[in-house]
Structures are given as C-alpha cells and as structure tokens.
Write a protein that holds these residues in place. Sequence first.
Motif, PDB file in Angstrom:
ATOM      1  N   UNK A 289       0.821  -1.206   0.000  1.00 56.43           N
ATOM      2  CA  UNK A 289       0.000   0.000   0.000  1.00 56.43           C
ATOM      3  C   UNK A 289       0.860   1.264   0.000  1.00 56.43           C
ATOM      4  N   UNK A 290       2.040   1.184   0.572  1.00 51.82           N
ATOM      5  CA  UNK A 290       2.968   2.315   0.513  1.00 51.82           C
ATOM      6  C   UNK A 290       3.432   2.567  -0.910  1.00 51.82           C
ATOM      7  N   UNK A 291       3.667   1.509  -1.656  1.00 56.65           N
ATOM      8  CA  UNK A 291       4.112   1.629  -3.046  1.00 56.65           C
ATOM      9  C   UNK A 291       2.988   2.124  -3.950  1.00 56.65           C
ATOM     10  N   UNK A 292       1.755   1.901  -3.547  1.00 51.00           N
ATOM     11  CA  UNK A 292       0.608   2.325  -4.347  1.00 51.00           C
ATOM     12  C   UNK A 292       0.216   3.778  -4.086  1.00 51.00           C
ATOM     13  N   UNK A 293       0.953   4.454  -3.247  1.00 46.78           N
ATOM     14  CA  UNK A 293       0.646   5.842  -2.926  1.00 46.78           C
ATOM     15  C   UNK A 293       0.716   6.682  -4.198  1.00 46.78           C
ATOM     16  N   UNK A 294      -0.392   7.344  -4.519  1.00 38.75           N
ATOM     17  CA  UNK A 294      -0.434   8.149  -5.734  1.00 38.75           C
ATOM     18  C   UNK A 294      -0.246   9.635  -5.446  1.00 38.75           C
ATOM     19  N   UNK A 295       0.004  10.002  -4.192  1.00 41.71           N
ATOM     20  CA  UNK A 295       0.250  11.396  -3.866  1.00 41.71           C
ATOM     21  C   UNK A 295       1.522  11.856  -4.569  1.00 41.71           C
ATOM     22  N   UNK A 296       1.491  13.071  -5.145  1.00 42.33           N
ATOM     23  CA  UNK A 296       2.703  13.543  -5.817  1.00 42.33           C
ATOM     24  C   UNK A 296       3.816  13.808  -4.802  1.00 42.33           C
ATOM     25  N   UNK A 297       4.997  13.603  -5.226  1.00 44.46           N
ATOM     26  CA  UNK A 297       6.166  13.873  -4.396  1.00 44.46           C
ATOM     27  C   UNK A 297       6.731  15.220  -4.804  1.00 44.46           C
ATOM     28  N   UNK A 298       7.347  15.910  -3.862  1.00 43.68           N
ATOM     29  CA  UNK A 298       7.913  17.228  -4.123  1.00 43.68           C
ATOM     30  C   UNK A 298       8.914  17.186  -5.274  1.00 43.68           C
ATOM     31  N   UNK A 299       9.767  16.161  -5.311  1.00 42.04           N
ATOM     32  CA  UNK A 299      10.773  16.082  -6.375  1.00 42.04           C
ATOM     33  C   UNK A 299      10.143  15.883  -7.753  1.00 42.04           C
ATOM     34  N   UNK A 300       9.027  15.148  -7.806  1.00 45.90           N
ATOM     35  CA  UNK A 300       8.343  14.956  -9.090  1.00 45.90           C
ATOM     36  C   UNK A 300       7.781  16.275  -9.604  1.00 45.90           C
ATOM     37  N   UNK A 301       7.176  17.044  -8.709  1.00 42.33           N
ATOM     38  CA  UNK A 301       6.608  18.334  -9.112  1.00 42.33           C
ATOM     39  C   UNK A 301       7.737  19.304  -9.463  1.00 42.33           C
ATOM     40  N   UNK A 302       8.801  19.279  -8.691  1.00 40.76           N
ATOM     41  CA  UNK A 302       9.960  20.127  -8.989  1.00 40.76           C
ATOM     42  C   UNK A 302      10.485  19.820 -10.385  1.00 40.76           C
ATOM     43  N   UNK A 303      10.596  18.545 -10.724  1.00 45.96           N
ATOM     44  CA  UNK A 303      11.097  18.142 -12.041  1.00 45.96           C
ATOM     45  C   UNK A 303      10.173  18.668 -13.146  1.00 45.96           C
ATOM     46  N   UNK A 304       8.864  18.586 -12.933  1.00 47.10           N
ATOM     47  CA  UNK A 304       7.912  19.082 -13.922  1.00 47.10           C
ATOM     48  C   UNK A 304       8.016  20.605 -14.066  1.00 47.10           C
ATOM     49  N   UNK A 305       8.170  21.305 -12.935  1.00 46.69           N
ATOM     50  CA  UNK A 305       8.345  22.757 -12.963  1.00 46.69           C
ATOM     51  C   UNK A 305       9.582  23.114 -13.792  1.00 46.69           C
ATOM     52  N   UNK A 306      10.670  22.410 -13.555  1.00 45.02           N
ATOM     53  CA  UNK A 306      11.918  22.683 -14.279  1.00 45.02           C
ATOM     54  C   UNK A 306      11.791  22.341 -15.769  1.00 45.02           C
ATOM     55  N   UNK A 307      11.032  21.304 -16.099  1.00 43.24           N
ATOM     56  CA  UNK A 307      10.800  20.977 -17.511  1.00 43.24           C
ATOM     57  C   UNK A 307      10.020  22.090 -18.211  1.00 43.24           C
ATOM     58  N   UNK A 308       9.019  22.634 -17.527  1.00 49.04           N
ATOM     59  CA  UNK A 308       8.254  23.753 -18.093  1.00 49.04           C
ATOM     60  C   UNK A 308       9.174  24.956 -18.259  1.00 49.04           C
ATOM     61  N   UNK A 309      10.001  25.214 -17.261  1.00 52.06           N
ATOM     62  CA  UNK A 309      10.969  26.310 -17.344  1.00 52.06           C
ATOM     63  C   UNK A 309      11.859  26.154 -18.571  1.00 52.06           C
ATOM     64  N   UNK A 310      12.387  24.957 -18.781  1.00 53.90           N
ATOM     65  CA  UNK A 310      13.281  24.720 -19.916  1.00 53.90           C
ATOM     66  C   UNK A 310      12.570  24.996 -21.247  1.00 53.90           C
ATOM     67  N   UNK A 311      11.325  24.562 -21.361  1.00 56.37           N
ATOM     68  CA  UNK A 311      10.556  24.817 -22.577  1.00 56.37           C
ATOM     69  C   UNK A 311      10.336  26.311 -22.752  1.00 56.37           C
TER      70      UNK A 311
ATOM     71  N   UNK B  41       1.257  30.109 -15.087  1.00 48.94           N
ATOM     72  CA  UNK B  41       0.752  31.441 -15.432  1.00 48.94           C
ATOM     73  C   UNK B  41       1.702  32.120 -16.422  1.00 48.94           C
ATOM     74  N   UNK B  42       3.001  31.962 -16.216  1.00 56.70           N
ATOM     75  CA  UNK B  42       3.991  32.506 -17.158  1.00 56.70           C
ATOM     76  C   UNK B  42       3.804  31.836 -18.522  1.00 56.70           C
ATOM     77  N   UNK B  43       3.636  30.521 -18.506  1.00 52.44           N
ATOM     78  CA  UNK B  43       3.442  29.768 -19.748  1.00 52.44           C
ATOM     79  C   UNK B  43       2.190  30.243 -20.489  1.00 52.44           C
ATOM     80  N   UNK B  44       1.094  30.425 -19.763  1.00 49.22           N
ATOM     81  CA  UNK B  44      -0.144  30.904 -20.381  1.00 49.22           C
ATOM     82  C   UNK B  44       0.065  32.273 -21.024  1.00 49.22           C
ATOM     83  N   UNK B  45       0.794  33.144 -20.336  1.00 44.82           N
ATOM     84  CA  UNK B  45       1.087  34.469 -20.887  1.00 44.82           C
ATOM     85  C   UNK B  45       1.895  34.376 -22.168  1.00 44.82           C
ATOM     86  N   UNK B  46       2.890  33.502 -22.179  1.00 46.97           N
ATOM     87  CA  UNK B  46       3.706  33.304 -23.379  1.00 46.97           C
ATOM     88  C   UNK B  46       2.850  32.809 -24.547  1.00 46.97           C
TER      89      UNK B  46
END
Length: 151
Positions: free
Chosen positions: A16-38, A117-122
Amino acid sequence: MKNKITVIASALILFFGACNTDPKANDIKKEVLNIHDKLMMDGEKVIKNKMKLESILKSDKIKSAKDSLSLAELIFRLNKADENMMDWMHFFKDDFKGKTEQEDLDYYKSEMVKIRAVEDGYIKVTGESDSVLKVYNILPAEKIDTMHHKH
C-alpha cells in the motif's frame, strides 16, 4: 503464526505504501523545471517577435495611428511576458528545503501555479504577435528558424 502475521502485515504495508499516488515534491519540482526549460526556448521567440514588431513600428508599413498604438501595446505585452519569466526565475529556489516533505510539496505546487501562469502568458502573446506579423507578411520567428534548418 505470529511470524507469519508479521510478514503478511509488512508485505501489506509495503504494497500500500508503493501504491501511494500522492505527488512527491521532487516529481513536481522536475515538472516545474521541464516547463521552465521549454519556456526558455519560447522566450527566444518572444524576443524575436518583439524585435520584428519594433521594426514594423519604425517602418512606413503602419497604416494608422490606431495600428501604431496596437503594435506598441503588443510590444509592451511581449516585454511584460519576458519580465514575468525573469521575475519567476529570480525568485524560484531550485534548492528549496522545507522542514517537512509537505512544506516542500506545497512550495513546488505553488511554483507550478506560477510557472503555468507565465506559460499561459507566453502562449497568448506569442499567438497574437504571430497573427500580427502575418498581417504584415512577416513570418513568425519559429517558421524562419525551421526554414533555415531545412537548407
């Protein structure tokens, strides 16, 4: 029997611990940085379109004072979109460490909202500037770059 129950309980906790679908901070950070790079690449288009619109504004292609004001306002908005990106980058803490995992998660979630929000503006301002450039028979920056790469 006690040992068997302990093993089963441990296995269930792991499962059940492995099935946790809550996002992790590092996963969201990685997505934020991917958006930044784009957006860094999109930022080049913002600047190129702005320069093209400025050249139109200085040319004899302008038909009226109203057109001139519209171009100036669009150039202002392109600058503002670029400034919003610079501001976000200035305040973003890539190495943020909260006291808890939840604080880290909350920070990166809030940064996700800001970078979206920055992305939407762009997206909005580059679409509008592309349309205006086409009216003046000037190819938007993206198409010129791809044409140069084909040769």
